[in-house]
Design a protein around this motif. Structure first.
Motif, PDB file in Angstrom:
ATOM      1  N   HIS A  16       0.816  -1.232   0.000  1.00 32.15           N
ATOM      2  CA  HIS A  16       0.000   0.000   0.000  1.00 32.15           C
ATOM      3  C   HIS A  16       0.839   1.266   0.000  1.00 32.15           C
ATOM      4  O   HIS A  16       1.473   1.607   0.985  1.00 32.15           O
ATOM      5  CB  HIS A  16      -0.975   0.037   1.174  1.00 32.15           C
ATOM      6  N   ARG A 221      -8.472   1.594  13.465  1.00 32.21           N
ATOM      7  CA  ARG A 221      -7.939   1.126  12.177  1.00 32.21           C
ATOM      8  C   ARG A 221      -7.190  -0.198  12.298  1.00 32.21           C
ATOM      9  O   ARG A 221      -6.841  -0.817  11.315  1.00 32.21           O
ATOM     10  CB  ARG A 221      -7.002   2.202  11.606  1.00 32.21           C
ATOM     11  N   ASP A 282       1.984   2.208   3.578  1.00 28.68           N
ATOM     12  CA  ASP A 282       1.217   3.462   3.511  1.00 28.68           C
ATOM     13  C   ASP A 282       2.145   4.667   3.369  1.00 28.68           C
ATOM     14  O   ASP A 282       1.837   5.763   3.831  1.00 28.68           O
ATOM     15  CB  ASP A 282       0.278   3.647   4.715  1.00 28.68           C
TER      16      ASP A 282
HETATM   17 ZN   LIG Z   1      -5.586   3.983   3.978  1.00 29.11          ZN
END
Ligand SMILES: [Zn+2]
Length: 337
Positions: A16, A221, A282
């Motif tokens: 990601h 999260r 991320d």
């Molecule tokens: Zn995200």
């Protein structure tokens, strides 16, 4: 005696990473971003899932039309990192093509979509996404959409705590179609109810492309033990992310290091096994800790994991082998097009 580099011979995939949008520095030059092609080369990352990130907004016709426009343009930008003349990365939308790009010393570009809001209420959009090489869709971002409830409702969008009780009817249909198209179901950002229902429903194992474990950092999260066990039960993956406040409560990136990331990897591996854990940084979406602030520093994490006893085979699974297995599983059950 020459020191053995534990990152050597590892096909590493970061599941990601965000892209510069709507304009930004060239991905072909070593610039201010955490990730660009030179940094991926330097950090020996073989392939990256680049996310077309669609922020959640109003769920009316205008909002959905804007999301559809944005996702197409962002997927174009991702594809542009792999020019036809071979001067950049290679668009790699199958496990086989990722392995081939790695063997050829080329960076694999794997398109992904962050937020099912991109399809609005239009299931047919999924076919177009698949045709563009998209290999996963994150069901929600922050804020509920037409498909599912998110882990973090958006008060500014009048979200109630739980709107659908997990997946909507459309969300269920979308997962069915994603299975047929070979698109993986990403449950990062999804509510726990959504995540558990998706795990049970999807014929291909689901994954969380950028999340941490809640036992070490109680953030909505992150995934709790029940969710981790659900991933294990279906053969899915948690891809540990390097966002500081998911790693440690109120953590600041300057105070954290690769050891904090390895703590989450360790916890997940002990809980559900080496076959179900990976890495999704991320980067350029908030990820980064001291010593691992950009893709060129990826081997620092590998070194920390090796120090903790992960051998070449285990490192290979964490860095990419597990994700490739999931892609192959998705390809195996995919309906012929
Ligand atoms: Zn995200």
């Amino acid at each position: 005696m020459k020191e053995i580099d534990p990152h050597d011979g590892i096909l590493a995939i970061d599941t990601h990473v965000d892209i510069p949008w709507p304009n930004g520095p060239s991905p072909f030059e070593d610039g201010p971003r955490c990730v660009d092609l030179p940094k991926l080369k330097a950090g020996r990352i073989a392939a990256v899932c680049f996310a077309a990130y669609i922020p959640q907004d109003k769920r009316d016709d205008a909002g959905h039309a804007a999301a559809a426009g944005r996702v197409r343009a962002m997927l174009d930008a991702i594809a542009a990192m792999a020019p036809y003349d071979g001067s950049g990365g290679l668009l790699t939308s199958t496990a086989e093509s990722i392995a081939q790009a790695y063997a050829a010393g080329k960076t694999g570009i794997i398109p992904a979509i962050e937020n099912g809001y991109a399809m609005g209420k239009d299931l047919a959009a999924l076919d177009e996404f698949a045709a563009r090489g998209v290999r996963y869709i994150t069901l929600t971002h922050n804020g509920h959409n037409e498909l599912a409830d998110a882990a973090i409702p958006r008060k500014d969008l009048d979200n109630v705590e739980s709107e659908h009780g997990g997946l909507s009817e459309l969300g269920r249909a979308a997962i069915g179609r994603m299975n047929e198209l070979g698109i993986l179901v990403d449950v990062s950002h999804a509510a726990k109810s959504t995540m558990l229902q998706a795990a049970a429903l999807s014929r291909t194992p689901i994954l969380a492309t950028h999340s941490c474990v809640r036992a070490l950092c109680d953030h909505p999260r992150n995934l709790d033990d029940e969710q981790l066990e659900a991933l294990q039960a279906v053969g899915g993956l948690v891809q540990i992310t390097i966002v500081s406040n998911f790693l440690r409560p109120k953590g600041r990136s300057a105070d954290l290091s690769v050891a904090d990331i390895a703590d989450h990897v360790d916890y997940a591996v002990r809980k559900i096994g080496i076959d179900h854990v990976g890495i999704g940084t991320d980067f350029d979406g908030g990820g980064g800790v001291r010593g691992f602030m950009n893709a060129s520093q990826s081997p620092h994490l590998t070194k920390e994991l090796a120090k903790r006893g992960y051998d070449h085979e285990a490192l290979g699974k964490i860095w990419g082998g597990n994700f490739l297995r999931l892609l192959r599983q998705a390809e195996a059950i995919q309906a012929p097009r």
